[in-house]
Design an enzyme around this catalytic site. Structure first.
Site, PDB file in Angstrom:
ATOM      1  N   GLU A 159       7.070   1.364 -42.271  1.00 44.34           N
ATOM      2  CA  GLU A 159       7.440   1.280 -40.860  1.00 44.34           C
ATOM      3  C   GLU A 159       8.186   2.550 -40.427  1.00 44.34           C
ATOM      4  O   GLU A 159       9.216   2.472 -39.759  1.00 44.34           O
ATOM      5  CB  GLU A 159       8.259   0.013 -40.601  1.00 44.34           C
ATOM      6  CG  GLU A 159       7.443  -1.238 -40.854  1.00 44.34           C
ATOM      7  CD  GLU A 159       8.186  -2.536 -40.548  1.00 44.34           C
ATOM      8  OE1 GLU A 159       9.421  -2.546 -40.614  1.00 44.34           O
ATOM      9  OE2 GLU A 159       7.513  -3.531 -40.242  1.00 44.34           O
TER      10      GLU A 159
ATOM     11  N   GLU B 247       1.903  -7.027 -42.835  1.00 48.38           N
ATOM     12  CA  GLU B 247       3.075  -7.913 -42.921  1.00 48.38           C
ATOM     13  C   GLU B 247       2.899  -8.993 -41.869  1.00 48.38           C
ATOM     14  O   GLU B 247       3.327  -8.823 -40.727  1.00 48.38           O
ATOM     15  CB  GLU B 247       4.393  -7.171 -42.636  1.00 48.38           C
ATOM     16  CG  GLU B 247       4.837  -6.204 -43.692  1.00 48.38           C
ATOM     17  CD  GLU B 247       6.244  -5.630 -43.402  1.00 48.38           C
ATOM     18  OE1 GLU B 247       6.967  -6.185 -42.552  1.00 48.38           O
ATOM     19  OE2 GLU B 247       6.586  -4.626 -44.027  1.00 48.38           O
TER      20      GLU B 247
END
Ligand SMILES: *[C@@H]1O[C@H](CO)[C@@H](O)[C@H](O)[C@H]1NC(C)=O
Ligand SMILES: *[C@@H]1O[C@H](CO)[C@@H](O)[C@H](O)[C@H]1NC(C)=O
Ligand SMILES: *[C@@H]1O[C@H](CO)[C@@H](O)[C@H](O)[C@H]1NC(C)=O
Ligand SMILES: *[C@@H]1O[C@H](CO)[C@@H](O)[C@H](O)[C@H]1NC(C)=O
Length: 544
Positions: free
Chosen positions: A78, A156
């Site tokens: 991320e 995710e």
């Protein structure tokens, strides 16, 4: 919006336990105060290179095309949510991975939809992450701008969510999670569930987020995941399995049953003594002296506690505010004058408290590192007193820093009857309590309940179970795995470091179910002089 190419992955579904690095940078990087983490700063790249030059060659033999089971490797995590947006850094990582792992392995990135811009890189396969409440159509359409071909991957998929101290317990409904999965699988997308199995932030290992303010994560990371913190199947697991069985054959045979659970207690704890009484054991090397306070990083304390000590240079007759400029308490401070607990200062939350004291009085400030930032835009999060505290108009100097080895004291020294047990004071300030107990029946997993205790750290047989904060919530019990307990014939030992207030009945209990969802208590008593502290804005230091 069907995938335009054959799936890159060997199976229809990419269902892995998430092994993504969450909050995984070592805090010693911050011993270089000017380092820019996660950028092409040469100091950071040197650390990155030396680490991956050891790690990646160990992984190489286990790549899929080398006969192993690693089908793909993620680069960064991320990164697009981090403010730096440094493409030189991402290109450096991609080059390093290619140099050490070869051209055959599929490398990928993971970002939320807002992070795709800075987190994705040409040459790395772009994947996205989101939860059941998000608009899948919108997000996968956006992903196609970065990855026009190949499978759509949610790397995710949020089956639940984590908890912060002082915020409501998070859940995601079984219906929402199964529906979201089914929609993605209908689209032919690949999915990794985060979390598939939650867990526990034992010891000091919880992370923290910064969302307007500093938010430390609870000890439990149960996450409302399909497999519970204790490793038990939940209704969510069976419901997800049902969905998957519509797309792919699931293995036959029964699932392992939940582990047996145990109850015990209530047990009464006994006073070992105040933390300050054990300073020689907690810091055998003695203090570090400095005119201005030093951070945890500067005194090489990675986690836990550092005691800051100085002496008042003049008498304070009237209650006078003690505060730390620039929100410089990282993260929580327990203040004592001549050993008497005065109250708490807390990052973003509680900026001052009022003191009186004679000239020469000893001022002790115990600093707690509540957890390192694990997500978001800021990450050089130094711990300790980051600015010299100010008392009234006077900046306090001439500090002693005691980095504390609390775990060593608990493991090797207790019980250490230095002091005669006396009746607990309220509020107590940082104080050790313990008791020993046998377990007559069969051992099982259990959940430690600490009714009436305020906030602290707890150990079972020397193992640091983590932080409790009963008076804050939402977590009320701590998971105790069975292997930490000793069977019949042996003596178990529990130790608490209570940082604030001991209850009138200093008891604990072991339950056979967890309580993670208590109503949050936003206004508990921090100290005796709470009424004087209602004005929570720090005073301005004259001359600044
Ligand atoms: C989801 O996004 C798509 C594409 O942007 C839009 O057409 C649709 O209305 C959205 N659905 C919901 C429920 O907001
Ligand atoms: C937290 O839970 C309480 C009790 O259920 C509720 O009143 C409150 O609105 C919730 N707060 C948030 C931010 O959801
Ligand atoms: C990041 O840190 C800076 C400086 O301490 C602060 O001003 C800013 O609010 C922080 N960002 C967030 C998202 O909290
Ligand atoms: C917490 O969860 C339990 C079990 O699901 C439930 O019975 C209880 O009502 C919940 N308590 C609160 C305060 O939400």
């Amino acid at each position: 919006m069907a995938p335009e190419a054959a799936p890159l992955f060997p199976s229809l579904l990419l269902l892995l336990l998430s092994l993504l690095p969450q909050g995984g940078l070592p805090s010693w990087l911050l011993r270089k105060p000017n380092i820019h983490l996660r950028t092409s700063d040469p100091d950071f790249l040197a650390a990155v290179d030396s680490w991956f030059k050891v790690l990646l060659p160990k992984i190489y033999p286990f790549l899929y095309h080398n006969g192993g089971n690693i089908i793909s490797i993620q680069v960064e995590n991320e990164y697009g949510s981090y403010k730096a947006c440094d493409f030189h850094y991402m290109r450096h990582l991609a080059g390093l991975f290619r140099a050490l792992l070869g051209d055959k392995i599929l490398l990928f990135t993971t970002d939320g939809p807002e992070g795709l811009k800075c987190g994705s890189l040409h040459g790395l396969y772009t994947t996205v992450d989101f939860g059941p409440a998000d608009n899948m159509t919108r997000i996968f359409t956006l992903l196609r701008k970065y990855e026009p071909r190949g499978p759509l991957v949610n790397s995710e998929y949020y089956t639940g969510w984590l908890d912060y101290w002082g915020q409501n317990h998070s859940t995601r409904s079984v219906l929402a999670v199964t529906k979201g999965l089914e929609n993605m699988l209908n689209l032919g997308a690949s999915v990794n569930m985060y979390m598939f199995h939650g867990g526990t932030n034992f010891g000091y290992w919880n992370g923290a987020d910064e969302k307007g303010r500093f938010l430390p994560i609870t000890t439990s990371y149960d996450y409302d995941a399909p497999i519970s913190e204790a490793g038990d199947p939940t209704p969510k697991l069976f419901a997800l399995r049902n969905v998957i069985s519509k797309f792919q054959e699931v293995p036959l045979g029964p699932l392992p049953p939940p582990s047996p659970k145990m109850t015990l207690g209530p047990l009464t704890l006994y006073l070992d003594g105040e933390l300050l009484a054990f300073l020689d054991f907690l810091c055998p090397e003695g203090p570090i002296h400095s005119v201005l306070p030093l951070s945890f990083e500067a005194v090489r304390q990675d986690h836990g506690f550092v005691l800051y000590r100085t002496y008042l240079t003049h008498t304070i007759f009237e209650p006078t505010p003690l505060w730390v400029p620039d929100n410089g308490v990282h993260d929580r401070a327990y203040v004592m004058v001549d050993g008497v607990f005065q109250g708490v200062l807390e990052r973003n939350m509680k900026h001052q408290l009022f003191l009186v004291g004679e000239m020469g009085a000893r001022l002790d400030i115990l600093l707690e590192n509540m957890g390192r930032l694990s997500f978001g835009s800021n990450s050089s999060d130094f711990k300790g007193l980051l600015q010299p505290p100010v008392l009234g108009q006077v900046m306090l100097t001439q500090w002693m820093m005691f980095p504390l080895k609390v775990d060593n004291l608990v493991k090797w020294w207790f019980p250490l009857h230095l002091l005669k047990s006396t009746k607990p004071q309220t509020p107590s300030g940082p104080t050790f309590y313990s008791t020993t107990f046998p377990i007559a029946g069969p051992l099982g997993d259990t959940f430690l309940y600490l009714p009436g205790w305020t906030k602290g750290q707890v150990w079972i047989n020397g193992f640091n179970l983590g932080r409790y904060w009963t008076k804050q919530g939402p977590q009320e019990t701590l998971y105790v795995p069975r292997p930490l307990l000793l069977p019949r014939g042996a003596i178990n030992k529990i130790t608490l470091l209570e940082l604030e207030n001991v209850p009138p009945e200093p008891q604990i209990q072991f339950l056979d179910w967890p309580i993670l969802n208590s109503t949050v208590h936003r206004t508990y008593i921090y100290s005796l002089s709470a009424e004087a502290q209602s004005a929570s804005e720090p005073m301005q230091l004259s001359g600044h």
